[in-house]
Structures are given as C-alpha cells and as structure tokens.
Design a protein around this motif. Structure first.
Motif, PDB file in Angstrom:
ATOM      1  N   ALA A 567      53.819  66.874  11.629  1.00 35.16           N
ATOM      2  CA  ALA A 567      54.324  67.789  12.659  1.00 35.16           C
ATOM      3  C   ALA A 567      53.846  69.215  12.391  1.00 35.16           C
ATOM      4  O   ALA A 567      53.487  69.960  13.347  1.00 35.16           O
ATOM      5  CB  ALA A 567      55.848  67.733  12.688  1.00 35.16           C
ATOM      6  N   ALA A 568      53.791  69.604  11.111  1.00 30.95           N
ATOM      7  CA  ALA A 568      53.314  70.950  10.770  1.00 30.95           C
ATOM      8  C   ALA A 568      51.832  71.119  11.127  1.00 30.95           C
ATOM      9  O   ALA A 568      51.415  72.169  11.647  1.00 30.95           O
ATOM     10  CB  ALA A 568      53.545  71.187   9.280  1.00 30.95           C
ATOM     11  N   VAL A 569      51.058  70.074  10.859  1.00 32.63           N
ATOM     12  CA  VAL A 569      49.620  70.116  11.193  1.00 32.63           C
ATOM     13  C   VAL A 569      49.450  70.234  12.709  1.00 32.63           C
ATOM     14  O   VAL A 569      48.641  71.042  13.212  1.00 32.63           O
ATOM     15  CB  VAL A 569      48.901  68.868  10.648  1.00 32.63           C
ATOM     16  CG1 VAL A 569      47.464  68.785  11.194  1.00 32.63           C
ATOM     17  CG2 VAL A 569      48.888  68.882   9.126  1.00 32.63           C
ATOM     18  N   PHE A 570      50.211  69.424  13.437  1.00 31.21           N
ATOM     19  CA  PHE A 570      50.114  69.470  14.904  1.00 31.21           C
ATOM     20  C   PHE A 570      50.575  70.823  15.445  1.00 31.21           C
ATOM     21  O   PHE A 570      49.990  71.349  16.402  1.00 31.21           O
ATOM     22  CB  PHE A 570      50.959  68.340  15.505  1.00 31.21           C
ATOM     23  CG  PHE A 570      50.182  67.078  15.778  1.00 31.21           C
ATOM     24  CD1 PHE A 570      50.170  66.510  17.034  1.00 31.21           C
ATOM     25  CD2 PHE A 570      49.426  66.474  14.785  1.00 31.21           C
ATOM     26  CE1 PHE A 570      49.444  65.364  17.293  1.00 31.21           C
ATOM     27  CE2 PHE A 570      48.701  65.330  15.043  1.00 31.21           C
ATOM     28  CZ  PHE A 570      48.693  64.765  16.306  1.00 31.21           C
ATOM     29  N   PHE A 571      51.656  71.334  14.832  1.00 27.58           N
ATOM     30  CA  PHE A 571      52.127  72.631  15.312  1.00 27.58           C
ATOM     31  C   PHE A 571      51.111  73.742  15.033  1.00 27.58           C
ATOM     32  O   PHE A 571      50.892  74.634  15.862  1.00 27.58           O
ATOM     33  CB  PHE A 571      53.473  72.969  14.635  1.00 27.58           C
ATOM     34  CG  PHE A 571      54.068  74.258  15.105  1.00 27.58           C
ATOM     35  CD1 PHE A 571      54.714  74.329  16.343  1.00 27.58           C
ATOM     36  CD2 PHE A 571      53.968  75.423  14.340  1.00 27.58           C
ATOM     37  CE1 PHE A 571      55.256  75.532  16.781  1.00 27.58           C
ATOM     38  CE2 PHE A 571      54.488  76.616  14.782  1.00 27.58           C
ATOM     39  CZ  PHE A 571      55.159  76.674  16.002  1.00 27.58           C
ATOM     40  N   HIS A 572      50.481  73.647  13.887  1.00 26.39           N
ATOM     41  CA  HIS A 572      49.481  74.659  13.532  1.00 26.39           C
ATOM     42  C   HIS A 572      48.276  74.585  14.457  1.00 26.39           C
ATOM     43  O   HIS A 572      47.653  75.610  14.792  1.00 26.39           O
ATOM     44  CB  HIS A 572      49.054  74.478  12.073  1.00 26.39           C
ATOM     45  CG  HIS A 572      48.157  75.569  11.572  1.00 26.39           C
ATOM     46  ND1 HIS A 572      46.768  75.443  11.563  1.00 26.39           N
ATOM     47  CD2 HIS A 572      48.425  76.820  11.126  1.00 26.39           C
ATOM     48  CE1 HIS A 572      46.235  76.555  11.098  1.00 26.39           C
ATOM     49  NE2 HIS A 572      47.234  77.423  10.801  1.00 26.39           N
ATOM     50  N   HIS A 573      47.940  73.359  14.906  1.00 23.55           N
ATOM     51  CA  HIS A 573      46.794  73.167  15.797  1.00 23.55           C
ATOM     52  C   HIS A 573      47.259  72.766  17.187  1.00 23.55           C
ATOM     53  O   HIS A 573      46.625  71.949  17.870  1.00 23.55           O
ATOM     54  CB  HIS A 573      45.846  72.082  15.232  1.00 23.55           C
ATOM     55  CG  HIS A 573      45.267  72.428  13.886  1.00 23.55           C
ATOM     56  ND1 HIS A 573      45.869  72.092  12.700  1.00 23.55           N
ATOM     57  CD2 HIS A 573      44.113  73.091  13.549  1.00 23.55           C
ATOM     58  CE1 HIS A 573      45.142  72.507  11.688  1.00 23.55           C
ATOM     59  NE2 HIS A 573      44.047  73.132  12.183  1.00 23.55           N
ATOM     60  N   LEU A 786      51.083  56.005  11.031  1.00 22.97           N
ATOM     61  CA  LEU A 786      49.697  55.890  10.580  1.00 22.97           C
ATOM     62  C   LEU A 786      48.751  55.523  11.727  1.00 22.97           C
ATOM     63  O   LEU A 786      47.621  56.039  11.821  1.00 22.97           O
ATOM     64  CB  LEU A 786      49.609  54.846   9.451  1.00 22.97           C
ATOM     65  CG  LEU A 786      50.280  55.241   8.121  1.00 22.97           C
ATOM     66  CD1 LEU A 786      50.199  54.097   7.122  1.00 22.97           C
ATOM     67  CD2 LEU A 786      49.629  56.498   7.536  1.00 22.97           C
ATOM     68  N   CYS A 787      49.192  54.617  12.613  1.00 15.53           N
ATOM     69  CA  CYS A 787      48.312  54.182  13.704  1.00 15.53           C
ATOM     70  C   CYS A 787      48.143  55.266  14.772  1.00 15.53           C
ATOM     71  O   CYS A 787      47.066  55.409  15.366  1.00 15.53           O
ATOM     72  CB  CYS A 787      48.854  52.906  14.345  1.00 15.53           C
ATOM     73  SG  CYS A 787      48.689  51.466  13.276  1.00 15.53           S
ATOM     74  N   ILE A 788      49.206  55.997  15.044  1.00 17.37           N
ATOM     75  CA  ILE A 788      49.147  56.974  16.140  1.00 17.37           C
ATOM     76  C   ILE A 788      48.636  58.327  15.665  1.00 17.37           C
ATOM     77  O   ILE A 788      47.805  58.969  16.311  1.00 17.37           O
ATOM     78  CB  ILE A 788      50.528  57.105  16.800  1.00 17.37           C
ATOM     79  CG1 ILE A 788      50.915  55.775  17.468  1.00 17.37           C
ATOM     80  CG2 ILE A 788      50.539  58.241  17.816  1.00 17.37           C
ATOM     81  CD1 ILE A 788      52.287  55.759  18.071  1.00 17.37           C
ATOM     82  N   PHE A 789      49.095  58.782  14.508  1.00 14.37           N
ATOM     83  CA  PHE A 789      48.805  60.160  14.118  1.00 14.37           C
ATOM     84  C   PHE A 789      47.721  60.312  13.047  1.00 14.37           C
ATOM     85  O   PHE A 789      47.130  61.387  12.928  1.00 14.37           O
ATOM     86  CB  PHE A 789      50.102  60.845  13.626  1.00 14.37           C
ATOM     87  CG  PHE A 789      51.124  61.017  14.702  1.00 14.37           C
ATOM     88  CD1 PHE A 789      50.987  62.057  15.629  1.00 14.37           C
ATOM     89  CD2 PHE A 789      52.203  60.150  14.824  1.00 14.37           C
ATOM     90  CE1 PHE A 789      51.926  62.212  16.632  1.00 14.37           C
ATOM     91  CE2 PHE A 789      53.123  60.317  15.822  1.00 14.37           C
ATOM     92  CZ  PHE A 789      53.005  61.354  16.747  1.00 14.37           C
ATOM     93  N   ALA A 790      47.482  59.276  12.265  1.00 10.93           N
ATOM     94  CA  ALA A 790      46.487  59.411  11.196  1.00 10.93           C
ATOM     95  C   ALA A 790      45.090  59.728  11.743  1.00 10.93           C
ATOM     96  O   ALA A 790      44.400  60.625  11.225  1.00 10.93           O
ATOM     97  CB  ALA A 790      46.473  58.152  10.333  1.00 10.93           C
ATOM     98  N   PRO A 791      44.581  59.017  12.799  1.00 14.05           N
ATOM     99  CA  PRO A 791      43.233  59.355  13.320  1.00 14.05           C
ATOM    100  C   PRO A 791      43.148  60.793  13.849  1.00 14.05           C
ATOM    101  O   PRO A 791      42.129  61.472  13.656  1.00 14.05           O
ATOM    102  CB  PRO A 791      43.041  58.339  14.436  1.00 14.05           C
ATOM    103  CG  PRO A 791      43.946  57.204  14.096  1.00 14.05           C
ATOM    104  CD  PRO A 791      45.133  57.856  13.486  1.00 14.05           C
ATOM    105  N   LYS A 792      44.218  61.248  14.481  1.00 15.08           N
ATOM    106  CA  LYS A 792      44.203  62.602  15.037  1.00 15.08           C
ATOM    107  C   LYS A 792      44.178  63.653  13.914  1.00 15.08           C
ATOM    108  O   LYS A 792      43.427  64.636  13.980  1.00 15.08           O
ATOM    109  CB  LYS A 792      45.423  62.820  15.931  1.00 15.08           C
ATOM    110  CG  LYS A 792      45.488  61.856  17.102  1.00 15.08           C
ATOM    111  CD  LYS A 792      46.770  62.039  17.880  1.00 15.08           C
ATOM    112  CE  LYS A 792      46.874  61.005  19.018  1.00 15.08           C
ATOM    113  NZ  LYS A 792      48.104  61.146  19.771  1.00 15.08           N
ATOM    114  N   CYS A 793      45.022  63.385  12.881  1.00 16.04           N
ATOM    115  CA  CYS A 793      45.038  64.333  11.763  1.00 16.04           C
ATOM    116  C   CYS A 793      43.690  64.352  11.032  1.00 16.04           C
ATOM    117  O   CYS A 793      43.252  65.401  10.534  1.00 16.04           O
ATOM    118  CB  CYS A 793      46.153  63.969  10.784  1.00 16.04           C
ATOM    119  SG  CYS A 793      47.813  64.276  11.433  1.00 16.04           S
TER     120      CYS A 793
END
Length: 814
Positions: A567-573, A786-793
């Motif tokens: 969530a922090a990574v997504f919020f930062h980006h 892992l399936c939903i957010f790992a590729p995006k991160c």
C-alpha cells in the motif's frame, strides 16, 4: 473337709482314664484314673483349698461359718466327670428319705470346675436341673453361654467367642491372610475354631486347611495332621487346641524336621508352662488370661510336709513322681526311700511355676464368687455388724439366684457375671521368647480388652520375637498384595485370598493396596503412568509459545506488513499510470482488507475466550467478503471498461466509483447481516473438548450454530466463484495490462485453498483444526496479494520504463 456348707470341686488331676474291658460275664471294673499326674491341675485343686481356708479365717466374708469341700479327679474324662457330678449332687449321706421331698442336706451348694469344656457340658447337664451353680475356671466353649441349655453355668474365664474375635484381629493386624488351622476334636476345639473361622472370614482371612484331632486318636491320625502342617504353604498355624492334645501333636512334629511355622495359640496351651519345652515353637504368640498375685498362695503350695503328703494318695503320687522315690518302705531294691529332705522349691514343675498365676487365679475367684453368693443368702447386715446363721438351711437354687448378682473385688480384680454367666473379657498377648540360656520364656507383650470401643481393644507395648528368632514379621499370604494401579482378580477355584494383579484399564486408577476394583478418573482428570493418581488433564490449544503458533504468527504479521508495504508503494506511486489504470481506490481498499485478513488469523491463536471466539469467525468472514468484494469490483471494472470501448456503449456511467463503492458495501453488508444473526441466535463459545483425546483437554471454540458458520463460508465461496467466473471471461480482453488474468490466478488459488480446507477442517483433531483454518486464511491471502499486486510492484520498482501510458496502450501483450 467337712463344713457348714460344702463346695464341690472337679479337676483333671490325672491325664487318662483306665480302659475298662467288658466281657459281659463278670462285673465291670470301677472307673478309675491312670497315667501321670497333671501337676498344673493339682495346683488348681490346691488353690481351691487355699481359698476356702482363707475364707474360713476371714472375719468379713461368712463370719462364723465354716466352708467344707469335696474335690474329685475326673482325669479329663466325660464318664468320670458325670460319675463324680452325680456323687456331688446326691451327697454322701447314707440315710434314705421316704417323704415326698428329698432332703438336700448332703448336697454341695455349688461346684468349681471342670477345666475342660466337654466335661463341663456333661456336668452342667446333670446338675442344671437341680439348680446347683457350676463355676468353671477353664471351660471356655462359647456354647456354654447358652442359658437355655446351661442355666446354672458360670465361669470366671472369658468365653472363646471373645478369644476367637481377638485371634482373628491379631492375625489381621500382622497382615496374614493365608493360614492353617488345627483344633481339638472336642467341644472346646470345635466350637472355638468355628467362632474363629467365622471372625476370620469377616476379616478377609483365608484358611488353607482345618484339621481336628484328639489325644486318644490313633497315631496314624495324629501323623496325618502333622503331615498336612508340613506340606502346607501357609506359614501361620492357628491352634485352638487343649494342652493335652497339643502336647501329642508337638511331640509328633518333633519326630522329624519340618518347615518352621509361626504358631498362634489359644490360651489353653500357649500359657501352659509344660508346653515351653518344645523349643521349635519359639516365637509362638497367643492370648493368655491376665496374670495376678495371690498373697500367701505360693507358700501354701510349697509348704507340704511329708506327713501331710502321706495322708493324701494324690499328693503321695505327685511327690513320688516328682522326686523319684517312695514314701514309706521301699518295695524294690533299686528304688530309693523319700527321707523328708526333698525340697519343692527346687522342683521344675507347673505346680511350682514361679510365674504369676493365670488360671489359678480363675479358681481362686470362682471359690470367692461362690462364697459371696452363700454369704448374701445366709448373712444379714445390721448397722455395721454382719451376722451369719450357720443353722440356716438354704437350697442351691438360692445360691444360684445370688450368683447372678455377685459383684465384688478381690486382690484388685473385679468379679461379676453378665446375663450369660460370663465375666468381662480381658487377655494378655503372650510371646514365646528365647532367653539367654536358650530356654523358652513366656513374655507378656500386649493387652486385649473386649470392653473397650471397637478398634481400641488391642494394644501391643513390647517387641515380639517371631519364628526362627526373627525380629521381622513373617509373611503368610496366598498371593502378594496388589499395588496401587492394579486390581485383584480371583483365581478360579481358589479362595478369595488367592488372586492375580491386573493393571487398571485406560482412564481408571486404584489408589489403595489390594483394591478389588479400579474406578474412572473424574471427567477432566487422567491417570498417571502408574495409574494410582488422577491428575488434571493438560489443556491444549494453539498457543503463541509453541513452534506452530510462532510460525503462523510470523506469517500473519509478515503478510500484514507486506500488505502495508505494498500500500505504501502504491501510495507513493499513486500518480503513475499502472496504479491509476487499475482502479487505485479499490486497490487500496483491497490492500486494507488483506491487512485485516492477515491480522484476523491472530485471533485464532491463544486461549479461546468468549470474545475471541465470536471475533475470530466474524472478523474472518467480514474481512474476506470485503476482500473478495474488492476483487469482484476490480473484475467488473475490467469487463465494463472493455464494454465502454464499444461504439455507442454507455456502460461506465453505471459503474463509476460511487457504484463500485456501493457494490463493495452491499456485498460486505450481507456478510455482516449473516454474522449478526449468527451471533444473536447461537454465537460461538469456548468449550472443553473431552472426546477427541482421552488423556488431554482441547480448549476450542464451538461453532454455536453450524448453519451460521457454513453460511459465512458459503457466502465467501459464492462470491469467490462468481469473481472467478468473471475473471475467466475477462482474461483474453485485448488490453496490455489486463488485470483479469491476475485475478483469475488469485481466485483459482483462493478456491483451491478453500475447497481443500473443508475436508482438512472436518478431519483435523484438536488444535490442528485451528491451524488448518489459519493456514487457509494465510494461503488465500498470500495468493491474492502475490497474484494481484506482485507484478505491479515489480514494474513500479524494477521496470519503471514500463510504467508509462504509452506502454499500457500498446497492443503487445504484457
């Protein structure tokens, strides 16, 4: 000796009766006694004479009245005992009375004797109808307490019923449960042993054998009894035997070596000084009549002059046998003549026994009891003076009536009779102990008083010596005691004292030695390894302190941290195309719900309580529905976004952000409603599960309502399947970053985990049920994140060049 009132006496002064042969052609020989003199019985008769002379010299008892006596020898024979009883009943008067009433001027007022029970029974049957009191000093058969059969019988020695009870308690006291028994084949032995066996049975004592014999039986019979004793396995032998019979048995046993036995004796032989010569019986114990001191009696017994002895045929026979000489002129050259220098004090004989008096005191008390009865019948007390009229002719029935009321004290001993003619039962516990010289001594080691309360009658105050001069109590059991943790199982066809020891079954204990049964522990207790104590069952639950709990806690906290970091990574980006392209609002809500999913698994760990049980299932159900609702919303957005690209489509305006929020709220509200109904109607609660494991308690959360639990799971499963179907439909949409593919994989994992969860949950025992549930929560949560957010991160952090709008709009497949 003549007197104003005559007292009869019957004693077994000789040991045997002369065998009379009947040829039916001549007059039978008169009955007469033969054999050696029984010096102990001679002492009894002399004690009677001493008591009468003492009373005649008394100024308090029967003043001015002289008592006489007639003492007869029965030689322990019933025929002679009956014969002399008739003589005592008829009197010695030669006058024949022709009137209606027979005079009793020549009859005795009362009779002292006999020593044996069988002759006493025969005597009592003769003199009972004439109401002549009979006071025995040594007849102990319990049968003589029956006043219907023996109305005029009294005794100064306790009944064998008391001794039998005392012997049974003695055997039980030392832990002997396997004994042998021998008895005289007489009223004394048979009745005494019957009373003992009955008392022993009540105490749980078993008898290996019970043999009877009599001194006149053939030697083959005595040998058979001796062989039974030699071959037996019982270490302890209880002998209810008359002294004369016991002497015959011990002589037979001494002929050839035999295993040592612990003898338990009745007072008839165990206190007889003549028996102490059988040294192989050292260690014998038994009950004896209390010892006493009779002032002046010892001097009276020993003060016999040759002149006095010569006047009595019985004393003459005793003197000649004792000193091996002849009074008067010798009839043979090899026989010496008694010269008058013989000294009775140097004689080793029961007559001169230097120990305190036992049975002799019973004779002494019997004479005094009769004297008191006569005194009460003929004497009147006026003021402080007692006047007795020796001319008063009284009948024996008057003496009998007064005998029942007798109550006096003589030399410190109380004398009285109960309704059965019995005195208060008091015994000394005696032990045959070896002296330093090697001879056997009779030592008093305890007391027994039947008048004391139950359980307090018996008292041992000195150390005992056992068989073979041992200080250790010998063991005499058919089977060794069963220790705690086992129970007794009787051996088929054997007495109850012969048994096997069987361990208690699972879940049961026995906490006492020789327990007949095992009993189950209370519901929340379990036996120790020895099965003799119930301990509280250990309570088992998934704890933070055990390895499994630590691992699951670490994964739970780790998963929550992972969701927060994502969530922090997504919020930062949040302004980057890849975040904005995939509905950032639902993504943050999904990450929030995943964080709650990871953390709710912690409520399954630790001691279940009322609040944690309600929280764990409802929190799990609501957070997962929130999570699936977010995924479902993202899937619908993907599908609607594709539909919106078609010409003339106006779909997206019906599924904008407000509609997406409403969808998530609606789906979650349904789950909240299900959980609320569940909690209101039948909520989960903590309980102790005692059925899964017998030896421990599983502390778990009961579902309360199974319908509620499966409704929560079913609703989650329904949303997951619906989401999976939509994701499959959207997986081939021509978008460079098609999130539907990732949702498809995540839902595939989610469904697979929860489908396998159901059988695992149902079949897992105890705390592993909780572990399976936590594992399902963590596995599905990790699958989603892992399936939903790992590729995006990965693209955001490591492939920023792909995080562009141009790349996202590219037709090339991601």
């Amino acid at each position: 000796m003549d007197g104003d009132y005559v007292i009869g006496g019957v004693f077994s002064i000789h040991r045997y009766i002369h065998t009379v042969k009947h040829n039916y052609t001549t007059m039978p020989e008169p009955l007469r006694c033969t054999g050696s003199i029984n010096s102990r019985e001679l002492r009894f008769s002399r004690a009677m004479i001493f008591a009468i002379e003492e009373i005649n010299n008394s100024t308090k008892l029967l003043p001015g009245i002289r008592l006489g006596y007639q003492i007869h020898d029965s030689c322990a024979s019933v025929p002679i005992a009956v014969h002399v009883t008739f003589q005592l009943s008829n009197g010695l008067d030669s006058v024949f009375y022709t009137g209606d009433n027979c005079s009793q001027s020549g009859t005795v007022m009362a009779v002292v004797g006999e020593s044996g029970s069988t002759p006493s029974i025969s005597m009592s049957r003769v003199i009972g109808p004439f109401n002549i009191p009979q006071v025995s000093h040594f007849a102990t058969c319990a049968c003589l307490s029956n006043k219907q059969e023996y109305p005029s019988f009294f005794r100064t020695i306790p009944s064998d019923q008391f001794q039998a009870d005392a012997l049974a308690k003695l055997v039980k006291h030392f832990g002997w449960t396997w004994i042998g028994a021998v008895r005289s084949d007489s009223d004394y032995g048979n009745n005494g042993m019957a009373s003992f066996l009955d008392a022993a049975h009540k105490e749980g004592i078993c008898v290996e054998y019970s043999e009877s014999f009599f001194r006149t039986h053939p030697r083959s019979k005595i040998q058979r009894v001796a062989d039974v004793i030699r071959r037996s396995t019982a270490m302890v032998v209880v002998a209810f035997v008359a002294a004369g019979d016991m002497r015959i048995l011990l002589e037979e046993l001494s002929r050839e070596p035999s295993p040592h036995r612990q003898w338990i004796g009745s007072e008839a032989w165990v206190t007889d000084p003549d028996m102490l010569r059988f040294t192989f019986c050292a260690g014998a114990i038994g009950f004896g009549i209390q010892q006493s001191v009779i002032p002046g009696l010892r001097d009276f017994l020993l003060d016999l002059s040759p002149t006095e002895v010569a006047e009595s045929p019985v004393l003459t026979e005793f003197w000649e046998d004792a000193f091996n000489c002849r009074l008067g002129k010798s009839a043979a050259t090899d026989e010496s003549v008694c010269d008058g220098t013989e000294d009775l004090t140097s004689l080793q004989s029961p007559y001169t026994d230097k120990s305190k008096f036992r049975i002799t005191n019973m004779v002494y008390k019997a004479v005094y009891a009769i004297a008191h009865a006569i005194h009460n019948a003929v004497c009147q007390k006026t003021n402080s003076t007692t006047h007795c009229d020796k001319l008063t002719r009284i009948e024996s029935k008057q003496v009998l009536a007064q005998m029942k009321k007798v109550n006096f004290s003589q030399n410190g001993y109380d004398v009285s009779f109960d309704a059965n003619g019995d005195p208060v039962a008091r015994y000394e516990l005696v032990n045959w102990q070896k002296s330093k010289s090697g001879s056997i001594e009779l030592v008093t080691v305890g007391l027994y008083d039947a008048s004391l309360p139950v359980g307090q009658e018996f008292h041992i105050n000195k150390n005992l010596t056992w068989v073979e001069d041992s200080t250790q109590v010998p063991s005499s059991v058919c089977s060794d005691s069963c220790p705690p943790g086992t129970r007794k199982v009787l051996q088929k066809g054997k007495p109850i004292c012969c048994y096997d020891c069987i361990p208690c079954p699972e879940g049961e204990i026995s906490n006492a030695t020789d327990s007949p049964d095992c009993f189950p522990c209370p519901k929340e207790f379990w036996p120790n390894a020895e099965r003799n104590i119930c301990f509280p069952k250990p309570v088992e639950f998934l704890s933070y302190n055990e390895v499994l709990g630590i691992i699951l806690t670490a994964f739970s906290v780790g998963g929550a941290c992972l969701a927060v970091i994502t969530a922090a990574v997504f919020f930062h980006h949040r302004t980057s195309p890849i975040v904005r392209a995939n509905n950032s609002e639902l993504s943050f809500l999904l990450l929030f719900s995943l964080t709650l999913c990871f953390l709710c698994s912690l409520t399954f760990i630790g001691t279940p309580s009322e609040w944690s049980c309600m929280l764990r299932h409802t929190a799990f159900g609501i957070t997962f529905v929130l999570c699936i609702s977010c995924v479902l919303g993202k899937t619908i957005v993907v599908l609607m976004a594709f539909k919106a690209t078609l010409p003339g489509s106006n779909v997206m305006k019906w599924f904008g952000p407000p509609q997406q929020r409403m969808t998530v709220v609606s789906f979650t509200f349904i789950q909240v409603l299900i959980c609320t109904i569940w909690l209101v109607l039948s909520p989960p609660f903590p309980r102790k599960n005692l059925t899964i494991y017998k030896e421990r308690i599983i502390l778990e959360c009961a579902l309360g309502s199974a319908v509620g639990f499966w409704a929560v799971l079913g609703y989650i499963g329904l949303l997951a399947v619906f989401c999976f179907v939509l994701a499959v439909l959207a997986r081939k949409l021509p978008d460079n970053f098609n999130e539907a593919k990732l949702i498809t994989f995540s839902m595939l994992i989610f469904c697979a985990v929860w489908i396998t969860f159901i059988p695992a949950y149902v079949s897992s025992p105890g705390k592993f049920t909780v572990a399976v549930e936590i594992f399902a929560i963590l596995a599905s949560s990790f699958g989603l994140i892992l399936c939903i957010f790992a590729p995006k991160c990965f693209i955001i952090l490591f492939k920023p060049e792909k995080n562009t709008k141009k790349h996202l709009m590219n037709k090339n497949q991601y």
